[in-house]
Design an enzyme around this catalytic site. Structure first.
Site, short mmCIF file in Angstrom:
data_model
loop_
_atom_site.label_atom_id
_atom_site.label_comp_id
_atom_site.label_asym_id
_atom_site.label_seq_id
_atom_site.Cartn_x
_atom_site.Cartn_y
_atom_site.Cartn_z
N LYS A 14 0.81 -1.23 0.00
CA LYS A 14 0.00 0.00 0.00
C LYS A 14 0.84 1.28 0.00
O LYS A 14 0.44 2.28 -0.60
CB LYS A 14 -0.97 0.01 1.19
CG LYS A 14 -2.10 -1.00 1.03
CD LYS A 14 -3.10 -0.83 2.15
CE LYS A 14 -4.18 -1.89 2.10
NZ LYS A 14 -5.21 -1.67 3.11
N ASP A 62 -10.51 3.22 1.96
CA ASP A 62 -10.89 2.67 3.27
C ASP A 62 -11.71 3.66 4.08
O ASP A 62 -12.68 3.29 4.75
CB ASP A 62 -9.64 2.25 4.07
CG ASP A 62 -9.18 0.85 3.72
OD1 ASP A 62 -9.97 0.10 3.11
OD2 ASP A 62 -8.03 0.50 4.04
N ALA A 87 -5.36 1.08 9.61
CA ALA A 87 -6.82 1.22 9.56
C ALA A 87 -7.27 2.44 10.38
O ALA A 87 -8.20 3.15 9.98
CB ALA A 87 -7.48 -0.05 10.09
#
Ligand code: NAP
Length: 280
Positions: free
Chosen positions: A68, A104, A132
């Site tokens: 990522k 996300d 996250a």
């Protein structure tokens, strides 16, 4: 003959990814002549493989662990979400250029919005300060919450995120996991962004006694769908959201950018993924 539109998901390992199931279902729904494949890319070969996919006419890819950050670095253009989060999970290839985003935060907030509450000026307790959590903080700031209490095992990591995401109208208090009890009564929303509670991980052992009445409890973990943490919240009468909703919603922007149709997250799609998770 029109050419098949090609997209996929890249990662290492990649076998576990549910993205092909999600995008495959949408391709079927819209009757689009397209494909979405799992593409295993070994660490160290990311740049070269992505350039090859661009040359082969792929329209883009989703990106998962461990690429990522590399995905953000390779892009010619990056949106505000990917820059703030410091990672990209979606790449769009157009005219030989690479555009990066991170969906996300979108997935997180879209599923939250499905509960129909107004979050402006509200206060959240976020547990965890990893990748996250960065997406969650970006999303909560976009929704207009006014304050987040950010608890993490490693408090220094929570401090770094507090400095990175706080603004004049969005304040963040970093704290230790052991101090959570004092903040439960003030929270309108509690979010678990740690990997605790996930299959093969220990549970998130936090008592929710004293949580503000009416507070919503959201767990990003989706295997299992109902974590011990969510079970406890339900037993105390709180509304809950699981990680699968976020996972499904985060896939929407990529599909739309690549295949040109706006997909919906339906109960049928959700059930298909639940069935697949049960089988594997
Ligand atoms: P990460 O960057 O590795 O962060 C992991 C977090 O969990 C850190 O805050 C870490 O604390 C904490 N943690 C791990 N083990 C712990 C333990 N034994 N005790 C206390 N805290 C512990 O991982 P991530 O990418 O943020 O992912 C976290 C979770 O979110 C995973 O379960 C992932 O599947 C899920 N997720 C779901 C979605 C979705 O769409 N539903 C999207 C993204 C992620 P330290 O900082 O102290 O190490």
């Amino acid at each position: 003959m029109t050419q098949k539109i090609k997209a996929g998901v890249v990662g290492w390992p990649i076998a576990h990814s549910r993205s092909p199931l999600i995008h495959g279902a949408w391709l079927e729904t819209f009757g689009i002549e397209g494909s979405y494949e799992k593409l295993a890319i070994e660490p160290g070969t990311f740049q070269a493989r992505i350039r090859k996919l661009v040359a082969e006419g792929y329209v883009g890819v989703n990106v998962t662990i461990p690429h990522k950050e590399a995905a953000l670095a390779i892009a010619d253009e990056r949106d505000a979400a990917s820059l703030a989060i410091g990672a990209a999970n979606t790449l769009v290839f157009k005219d030989g250029k690479i555009w990066a985003t991170n969906t996300d935060a979108f997935g997180f907030t879209e599923y939250l919005k499905s509960k129909g509450r107004d979050w402006a000026g509200k206060r959240a307790l976020v547990i965890g300060a990893g990748g996250a959590a960065r997406a969650v903080l970006f999303g909560l700031r976009e929704l207009g919450l006014s304050h987040v209490d950010l608890a993490n095992r490693t408090v220094d990591k929570a401090r770094v995120l507090a400095t990175h995401f706080a603004t004049d109208t969005f304040t963040i208090t970093p704290l230790a996991l052991s101090d959570i009890a004092g903040f439960l009564g003030k929270a309108d929303l509690v979010v678990n962004t740690t990997s605790l509670g996930m299959v093969s991980q220990p549970p998130l052992e936090i008592s929710l006694e004293g949580l503000k009445p009416g507070a919503l409890v959201y767990d990003l973990v989706y295997v299992p769908l109902e974590t011990e943490f969510l079970r406890k919240a339900k037993a105390l009468g709180h509304e809950t959201l699981d990680g699968l909703g976020m996972l499904l919603h985060q896939a929407r922007p990529g599909f739309e950018a690549w295949f040109g149709a706006r997909p919906q997250v339906t109960e049928d799609l959700r059930q298909r993924i639940i069935d697949d998770l049960k089988e594997h």
